[in-house]
Structures are given as C-alpha cells and as structure tokens.
Design an enzyme around this catalytic site. Structure first.
Site, PDB file in Angstrom:
ATOM      1  N   GLU A 193      12.252  71.704 -29.306  1.00  0.00           N
ATOM      2  CA  GLU A 193      13.199  70.996 -28.441  1.00  0.00           C
ATOM      3  C   GLU A 193      13.007  69.771 -27.658  1.00  0.00           C
ATOM      4  OE1 GLU A 193      15.411  74.264 -26.534  1.00  0.00           O
ATOM      5  OE2 GLU A 193      16.574  74.609 -28.476  1.00  0.00           O
ATOM      6  N   GLU A 306      16.363  79.129 -35.493  1.00  0.00           N
ATOM      7  CA  GLU A 306      17.000  80.171 -35.113  1.00  0.00           C
ATOM      8  C   GLU A 306      18.528  80.205 -35.401  1.00  0.00           C
ATOM      9  OE1 GLU A 306      17.250  79.418 -30.662  1.00  0.00           O
ATOM     10  OE2 GLU A 306      15.261  79.868 -30.305  1.00  0.00           O
TER      11      GLU A 306
END
Ligand SMILES: *[C@@H]1O[C@H](CO)[C@@H](O)[C@H](O)[C@H]1NC(C)=O
Ligand SMILES: *[C@@H]1O[C@H](CO)[C@@H](O)[C@H](O)[C@H]1NC(C)=O
Ligand SMILES: *[C@@H]1O[C@H](CO)[C@@H](O)[C@H](O)[C@H]1NC(C)=O
Ligand SMILES: *[C@@H]1O[C@H](CO)[C@@H](O)[C@H](O)[C@H]1NC(C)=O
Ligand SMILES: *[C@@H]1O[C@H](CO)[C@@H](O)[C@H](O)[C@H]1NC(C)=O
Ligand SMILES: *[C@@H]1O[C@H](CO)[C@@H](O)[C@H](O)[C@H]1NC(C)=O
Ligand SMILES: *[C@@H]1O[C@H](CO)[C@@H](O)[C@H](O)[C@H]1NC(C)=O
Ligand SMILES: *[C@@H]1O[C@H](CO)[C@@H](O)[C@H](O)[C@H]1NC(C)=O
Length: 391
Positions: A193, A306
């Site tokens: 991220e 995820e």
C-alpha cells in the site's frame, strides 16, 4: 472512482494507520486485545460426531482446530498431529506472526512453528507483509523444523517518510536468504500500500497522476534495489520481485517494474452483500487488475493480496457494512462461494487471514482485528472449512 473502489481505499487507509499505530503501546495493547477476544465468542461444548463444524463448536479433539497441534515427539516439530477437519483447499493465506511490529518485537519461534503447523494443513503458500522483527527467518526456520511443503512470499514494507525502513528490511531479507536458501521462498514483495499511502499523504487519489509518478519513482527505486541485491546473490532469475497495493492503486510504471502484483480486493469495504461478495471480488479483480496488467509489456502475474470477511466488530457502528453483518455465518457463506470457485477459475488469492490480530483490534477497533479463520489462540471459528484440495 466508483463507490466500490472508494471502499477498497477505505480499508487500505485503515491499514496504513494500523501499521503506523502499531509502534505505540504494543505490549499493553496485546494484553487488552486478548481480553477483548476472550469475551467475544463462547464455544459451546457440544460433543458429537467428528465433522468440521462439530469440532469447531465442540472442542473435542486435541488437534489443531482446537489450538496448538500435539507433537508425538515434543522435541520434533515435524511430528505434529494432522487435524482431519483441516484441508489444503486455500490457494494461499495472508499471515503476520504475532508481535512482529517495531519497536517491541514479541514474536517467537515457538509461536510461529505452531502457526506453520496449522497453516500447512490449509495451504502450501503464505505471504508476509514486512520483514521487521526477524519474521522472515522465523517463518523459514519454522518451515525447516516442521518439514512442511510450504513457500513464503517474503516482504519489505517501506514507508514514504522513512528511507531506513526499506534498507533495514532488505538486509533482514538478505540475511534470511543467506541462512535458509531459496527452496521455500516464492518471491520478494516490495511495498505494501505504498502508493495508497503516498497519494493519501499528498492529497491525491490517482496513482497515475503527477503526484503518483513521484511516489512511484521512490517505490521503483526500492524495487530496483531489491533486484540488484538478488542479482548480486545470483538469484535474480530464481526469485521474482513483486509489489502489493490496494486494488485501485497500482501505478503503471510500478507494475512494469515487477514480476507480480498483489491487489487487496475487499467486498466488505465495498458494502456489497455477502451473497454477492464472491462474484464482486472476481469481477473487480478481473477488470481492475488482471486485464490492465495483461496489456503491459512485462505482463506481471496478478494475485488477490487480501480478500475475506470479518466475523465481529468491536463497536456497533461497524457491525455491518450496510448490506451484511460481520459474522461467522457470513464468513462461512464467503468461504463457500469464493474458495473452491476461485481455485477452479485459476485465481491466485491470499485469503485474509489466518488468525485474528488482537493488536489491531486494540488499536483500531471495529472489524480490523477480526478477519481470522481462527481466533488469535488458533482455535478454529465456528466455520466449516472448504474441502476442495488443491494439487
Ligand atoms: C518497548 O519496550 C521498552 C523497554 O521494555 C519500553 O520502555 C517501551 O515502553 C516499550 N514500547 C512500547 C511501544 O511498547
Ligand atoms: C480461544 O479463543 C476463543 C475466542 O476467544 C475462545 O472461545 C476459546 O475458548 C479459546 N480456546 C482455548 C483452547 O483457549
Ligand atoms: C490426543 O492426544 C493424545 C496424546 O498425544 C492421543 O493419544 C490422542 O489420540 C489424541 N486425541 C485426538 C482426538 O486427537
Ligand atoms: C532470527 O530467527 C532465527 C530463527 O529462529 C534465529 O536463528 C536468529 O538468531 C534470529 N535472529 C535474531 C537477530 O533474533
Ligand atoms: C529501475 O530499473 C529499470 C530497469 O533497469 C530502469 O529502466 C529504471 O530507470 C529504474 N528506475 C529507477 C527509479 O531506479
Ligand atoms: C555469482 O556468480 C558469479 C559467476 O559465476 C561468481 O563469480 C560469484 O561468486 C557468484 N556470487 C555469489 C554470491 O554466489
Ligand atoms: C458503507 O458502509 C459503511 C458502514 O455501514 C458506511 O459507514 C458507509 O457510509 C458506506 N459507504 C457507502 C459508499 O455506501
Ligand atoms: C469464477 O468464474 C466465473 C465465470 O467467469 C465467475 O462468474 C465467478 O464469479 C468466478 N468466481 C470466483 C470466485 O472467482
């Protein structure tokens, strides 16, 4: 940007604060988190035939759906008892060893060995998020001692505002590779991220904007440096180098610099119903990640980094996503509609996640700490794991 991708962003923004916040008060927070966890779910003591759900509810066996695996030789972690209720049906799992956040590393080899003993009965592949607190070596040592057939994606979690974070973790990864070799390493992921955090910190949202290009240059320098490090070890052809980010936050130049990309794709934060969650996940991933990557000259392989469904919220406000509840029953629905179907479709995904993370709950509340298939003590939640064993 669609509301769906905004919610994917929201999930990811929270993740950023989780990491930053993790440096504060970790030991106390874990203690609090465990206390919260214990109050959350009571196992009943039903004691009947040995189906998965009975074992999950009833805690009758002494094997891994019930906490820590039993070893026939207490000194040999490879002699752990297999639990018939666990199946190697997951493509891969997302995993962070407990206590792996600086400044106070409280993880332990013993704990990681027990995690690996359980996870190896669910999958052959796990991914880490970072390399602090010796977690690369701990996982590789645990795989060695348990003698399981597993691969780990090691990871480096650089932060835009601290260039030492990258080099510190690079050196830990390098040392782990030198000690353990590459037999059980699937790749090295640089950045989690990073683009999302960089854009957020600079008031932007488009990863391919001018600000995005600035962030990408920092990240690509780290990716290139990891390639150089592996090249000096004569491993540039052995170990692929990748990147992970929120599904909507891949910069094109970053994708062109990696062998693989891992995208967070969260139906919960997209506010879709659990009944439509699996199809939403497949469609979002295909359109936002797989198709664009296939158009690039290097055709990076894309994975879902995820996906999952939370089972609980520590506050009433997050008890549902506006469409469905956080609950074990709904995790069951997502498992039943996603896992075997994604396997059949050939989708590479990392189910989020292996076990609950009390420190995240203590720090952020809501659903953040409650995404595990297992409670934080490695007791299986009241779910029946899918049975479609992968080869
Ligand atoms: C980390 O450990 C040190 C030494 O035990 C302690 O002084 C400090 O408060 C701890 N920090 C956190 C964030 O737990
Ligand atoms: C593990 O944690 C769960 C959830 O807090 C709890 O219900 C269960 O009793 C615990 N199991 C063991 C063996 O401690
Ligand atoms: C529990 O562990 C004991 C001792 O290792 C073993 O004899 C027994 O078969 C195990 N029971 C179950 C249900 O796994
Ligand atoms: C890291 O973990 C490995 C495996 O348990 C151990 O051999 C090594 O001493 C650890 N290194 C540090 C710095 O703790
Ligand atoms: C990264 O490496 C690629 C390929 O060697 C090169 O074209 C690019 O300029 C490098 N970028 C940075 C930021 O170091
Ligand atoms: C890498 O390969 C070169 C050429 O075969 C060799 O000279 C060098 O020692 C190797 N380096 C390592 C770290 O293995
Ligand atoms: C998604 O659901 C959350 C929780 O109910 C709510 O706060 C948020 O406003 C919703 N967002 C959208 C875009 O529907
Ligand atoms: C699997 O592929 C089918 C056909 O494209 C699609 O409808 C479905 O959503 C996919 N499911 C998953 C979980 O990937």
């Amino acid at each position: 940007m669609s509301s769906s991708s905004e919610k994917v962003q929201t999930r990811s923004q929270r993740s950023k604060w989780i990491i930053i916040g993790s440096v504060i008060g970790l030991l106390g927070l874990i203690a609090i988190g465990v206390g919260v966890g214990v109050g959350v779910s009571k196992n009943n003591s039903k004691n009947s035939s040995k189906t998965s759900s009975d074992t999950a509810n009833g805690a009758t066996s002494n094997s891994s759906s019930n906490g820590n695996p039993v070893q026939s030789d207490p000194n040999d972690p490879s002699t752990f008892e297999k639990d018939p209720n666990l199946h190697q049906s997951f493509y891969a799992l997302a995993y962070t060893p407990a206590g792996s956040q600086l400044p106070n590393c409280t993880n332990s080899l013993e704990d990681v060995i027990e995690d690996i003993q359980v996870m190896s009965q669910l999958t052959k592949t796990v991914r880490l998020y970072g390399a602090d607190c010796n977690q690369s070596a701990l996982v590789l040592e645990a795989i060695k001692q348990t003698k399981v057939d597993m691969q780990v994606y090691l990871a480096n979690y650089p932060t835009p505002d601290d260039s030492t974070a990258y080099t510190r973790q690079r050196d830990e990864i390098k040392a782990a590779i030198q000690t353990y070799g590459t037999d059980h390493i699937a790749g090295v992921t640089v950045g989690n991220e990073f683009m999302l955090n960089y854009l957020d910190a600079n008031g932007a949202t488009d990863p391919n904007s001018a600000i995005g290009a600035q962030g990408a240059a920092i990240l690509i320098a780290d990716i290139n440096d990891t390639r150089s490090t592996l090249s000096e070890m004569n491993l540039s052809k052995t170990l692929p180098v990748g990147n992970s980010d929120a599904g909507s936050y891949f910069n094109t130049q970053v994708l062109e610099a990696v062998d693989y990309g891992m995208a967070n794709v969260h139906p919960w934060f997209a506010n879709v119903t659990v009944q439509t969650a699996a199809a939403w996940t497949a469609e979002f991933f295909e359109e936002t990640n797989v198709q664009p990557a296939a158009l690039l000259p290097n055709t990076p392989k894309m994975y879902i980094a995820e996906t999952g469904w939370p089972t609980f919220s520590s506050d009433a406000g997050n008890a549902n996503n506006g469409a469905s509840d956080a609950s074990e029953a709904n995790l069951q629905i997502f498992l039943d509609t996603f896992v075997c179907q994604a396997n059949q479709n050939g989708t590479g995904y990392f189910f989020f996640e292996f076990k609950d993370e009390p420190w995240k709950d203590a720090e952020f509340g809501g659903v953040e700490g409650w995404w595990g298939l297992f409670h934080s003590n490695r007791t299986l939640k009241r779910i029946q794991l899918p049975n479609c064993v992968l080869n």
